[in-house]
Design a protein around this motif. Structure first.
Motif, PDB file in Angstrom:
ATOM      1  N   GLN A  43       0.641  -1.405  -0.051  1.00 33.57           N
ATOM      2  CA  GLN A  43      -0.142   0.169  -0.079  1.00 33.57           C
ATOM      3  C   GLN A  43       0.960   1.252   0.205  1.00 33.57           C
ATOM      4  O   GLN A  43       0.445   2.189  -0.808  1.00 33.57           O
ATOM      5  N   ARG A  44       1.881   1.167   0.782  1.00 29.81           N
ATOM      6  CA  ARG A  44       2.590   2.289   1.000  1.00 29.81           C
ATOM      7  C   ARG A  44       3.488   2.792  -0.201  1.00 29.81           C
ATOM      8  O   ARG A  44       3.676   4.017  -0.593  1.00 29.81           O
ATOM      9  N   PHE A  45       4.231   1.860  -0.706  1.00 31.42           N
ATOM     10  CA  PHE A  45       5.056   1.906  -1.914  1.00 31.42           C
ATOM     11  C   PHE A  45       4.658   1.391  -3.233  1.00 31.42           C
ATOM     12  O   PHE A  45       5.572   1.312  -4.065  1.00 31.42           O
ATOM     13  N   GLY A  46       3.520   0.749  -3.318  1.00 25.73           N
ATOM     14  CA  GLY A  46       3.269   0.159  -4.453  1.00 25.73           C
ATOM     15  C   GLY A  46       3.989  -1.060  -5.038  1.00 25.73           C
ATOM     16  O   GLY A  46       4.042  -1.227  -6.167  1.00 25.73           O
ATOM     17  N   LEU A  47       4.417  -1.540  -4.158  1.00 24.49           N
ATOM     18  CA  LEU A  47       5.457  -2.883  -4.306  1.00 24.49           C
ATOM     19  C   LEU A  47       4.921  -4.250  -5.025  1.00 24.49           C
ATOM     20  O   LEU A  47       3.482  -4.198  -4.769  1.00 24.49           O
ATOM     21  N   ILE A  72      14.129   0.311  17.959  1.00 21.66           N
ATOM     22  CA  ILE A  72      14.027   1.690  17.330  1.00 21.66           C
ATOM     23  C   ILE A  72      14.047   1.845  15.931  1.00 21.66           C
ATOM     24  O   ILE A  72      13.386   2.489  15.275  1.00 21.66           O
ATOM     25  N   LEU A  73      14.933   0.834  15.206  1.00 20.54           N
ATOM     26  CA  LEU A  73      14.775   0.836  13.798  1.00 20.54           C
ATOM     27  C   LEU A  73      13.413   0.468  13.096  1.00 20.54           C
ATOM     28  O   LEU A  73      13.219   1.118  12.077  1.00 20.54           O
ATOM     29  N   LEU A  74      12.470  -0.218  13.732  1.00 18.35           N
ATOM     30  CA  LEU A  74      11.284  -0.461  13.140  1.00 18.35           C
ATOM     31  C   LEU A  74      10.637   0.805  13.328  1.00 18.35           C
ATOM     32  O   LEU A  74       9.896   1.286  12.461  1.00 18.35           O
ATOM     33  N   ILE A  75      10.505   1.461  14.385  1.00 19.28           N
ATOM     34  CA  ILE A  75       9.999   2.666  14.538  1.00 19.28           C
ATOM     35  C   ILE A  75      10.209   3.714  13.454  1.00 19.28           C
ATOM     36  O   ILE A  75       9.494   4.529  12.846  1.00 19.28           O
ATOM     37  N   LEU A  76      11.761   3.818  13.094  1.00 15.10           N
ATOM     38  CA  LEU A  76      12.099   4.704  11.965  1.00 15.10           C
ATOM     39  C   LEU A  76      11.797   4.203  10.795  1.00 15.10           C
ATOM     40  O   LEU A  76      11.491   5.097   9.975  1.00 15.10           O
ATOM     41  N   THR A  85      10.939   7.382   1.802  1.00  8.48           N
ATOM     42  CA  THR A  85      11.069   6.641   0.429  1.00  8.48           C
ATOM     43  C   THR A  85      11.288   5.175   0.631  1.00  8.48           C
ATOM     44  O   THR A  85      11.779   4.696   1.831  1.00  8.48           O
ATOM     45  N   LEU A  86      11.096   4.321  -0.326  1.00  5.27           N
ATOM     46  CA  LEU A  86      11.161   2.986  -0.165  1.00  5.27           C
ATOM     47  C   LEU A  86      12.748   2.637   0.151  1.00  5.27           C
ATOM     48  O   LEU A  86      12.893   1.825   1.109  1.00  5.27           O
ATOM     49  N   PRO A  87      13.856   3.093  -0.458  1.00 11.59           N
ATOM     50  CA  PRO A  87      14.959   2.693  -0.076  1.00 11.59           C
ATOM     51  C   PRO A  87      15.347   3.004   1.201  1.00 11.59           C
ATOM     52  O   PRO A  87      16.017   2.062   1.994  1.00 11.59           O
ATOM     53  N   VAL A  88      14.913   4.239   1.890  1.00 10.95           N
ATOM     54  CA  VAL A  88      15.315   4.417   3.336  1.00 10.95           C
ATOM     55  C   VAL A  88      14.479   3.448   4.118  1.00 10.95           C
ATOM     56  O   VAL A  88      15.214   2.784   5.199  1.00 10.95           O
TER      57      VAL A  88
END
Length: 407
Positions: free
Chosen positions: A244-248, A293-297, A303-306
């Motif tokens: 949904q978020r990035f249309g993958l 913490i990484l999951l929250i980030l 963007t998708l790469p980030v």
């Protein structure tokens, strides 16, 4: 059991773990695609995920209380037969309520971890087959095989495009669920005739939990918090968020899960050395905190790469606690308590996590922001800090000092 037969039994457990993990890996991504093609939305995907986890919890809990009486090899064969029936059910049923019932009584796993009835059975067998010094390493190998199998299963979802071309229109997802059932039959053949492994005769009089009751229930309560958080980001819903978020596409999402699965597999090897150096509880906590913490980030990634970078980095840390946690539970209870302890600490990974997929589905139905990721990360951080405060002083045998071990 004679020592010469132990390696053969252990090998069968590890092979079975690999086959089931491969099946779980592609079914976790197949589930939202299949339901979407049947016309169901995020809320229905969340409800089905909830039903699968609730059913697994109920069956695992019942088995835990009867585990000291049920032949473990026979129970594993029965679970494999249920897996085959689950694949047949999802391949042949399209109406939502019957699907929900099959999800509840079956073995579909929407998560990246093994939350099925197989888990306490296999954990108990392994704990009886290996000694204290080898226990964490063997559980790490068990987890590594599961992670690699799940990663390969996620990657294989890319074949969905080929199946779409090769079979009648709309039948591709049914064919893949039938393949899940075939893997269940293969697991049944592997486990058929598995010899029973029982505690020593002096421990058999103990039914379910005894002197370790308070420890096990305390861990079960904490694991329920972790599992409730994890339910917001089971693979099926994390894949739905990426769709949904990035249309993958399904193939691209499968590739991402393949990479994260391999990273998790590598981390299991590091976890063994880390546990020997800093202890099991410290390994569980100090690898889990930064992962959350990484999951929250990742939820805030523009963007998708980030987002992918955060998810991959998280996967290098988030599963290190799995072999440490399993080894810890098996180490701090009496041998006869292991079936009950394995079940009563595994059940929260199904029961508590069963409540959150439906909530996550509703969140994703309302918008594409990663609120499920934020909720998961926050709850898991609370679990980490509480676990450290409550259990850092409870040492497994291999970490006790000589005076303590002799008491």
């Amino acid at each position: 059991m004679p020592g010469g037969r132990m390696p053969g039994v252990l090998a069968r457990i590890l092979v079975g773990r690999g086959m089931r993990s491969f099946a779980d890996g592609f079914v976790a991504l197949l589930l939202p695609i299949h339901l979407s093609r049947l016309g169901y939305g995020p809320a229905e995907v969340g409800l089905v995920a909830t039903a699968t986890l609730l059913g697994s919890a109920a069956l695992t809990l019942g088995l835990g209380f009867a585990g000291h009486r049920v032949p473990l090899g026979r129970a594993l064969a029965g679970a494999a037969l249920l897996m085959a029936a689950t694949g047949a059910g999802f391949a042949g049923i399209e109406a939502f309520w019957p699907l929900l019932l099959v999800a509840f009584v079956g073995t579909i796993n929407p998560s990246s971890g093994d939350v099925s009835v197989f888990l306490p059975l296999e954990h108990t067998l392994i704990a009886h087959l290996v000694d204290d010094a080898e226990r964490t390493a063997v559980f790490a190998r068990y987890s590594l095989i599961g992670s690699v199998g799940s990663a390969l299963g996620a990657l294989s979802i890319g074949t969905l495009h080929w199946f779409d071309q090769a079979v009648p229109e709309g039948a591709a997802t049914q064919v893949l669920f039938a393949l899940y059932g075939v893997l269940g039959l293969a697991t049944l053949l592997l486990y058929a005739g598995m010899p029973d492994v029982a505690p020593a005769a002096e421990h058999r009089r103990t039914a379910s939990l005894g002197p370790s009751r308070r420890r096990v229930w305390g861990l079960a309560a904490l694991f329920s918090v972790d599992s409730f958080g994890g339910g917001f980001v089971v693979n099926s819903l994390l894949a739905l968020w990426l769709f949904q978020r990035f249309g993958l596409s399904a193939a691209a999402t499968g590739t991402i899960f393949f990479v994260t699965g391999l990273c998790s597999a590598v981390s299991y090897l590091v976890a063994v050395r880390l546990a020997r150096r800093i202890g099991l509880v410290n390994t569980m906590v100090f690898t889990h905190l930064p992962a959350n913490i990484l999951l929250i980030l990742a939820a805030f990634a523009p963007t998708l790469p980030v987002a992918v970078v955060f998810l991959v980095l998280r996967s290098l840390l988030s599963q290190m606690d799995v072999p440490a946690r399993t080894s810890y539970v098996m180490a701090i209870v009496e041998p006869a308590e292991r079936p009950a302890a394995a079940s009563l600490t595994a059940v929260p990974r199904s029961l508590a996590s069963a409540l959150s997929p439906a909530l996550a589905g509703a969140m994703l139905g309302a918008g594409t922001f990663g609120w499920p990721l934020v909720c998961a990360g926050a709850l898991k951080i609370a679990y980490d800090l509480t676990l450290l405060a409550c259990f850092r002083a409870v040492k497994p045998p291999e970490e006790r000092t000589p005076p303590e071990a002799s008491d």
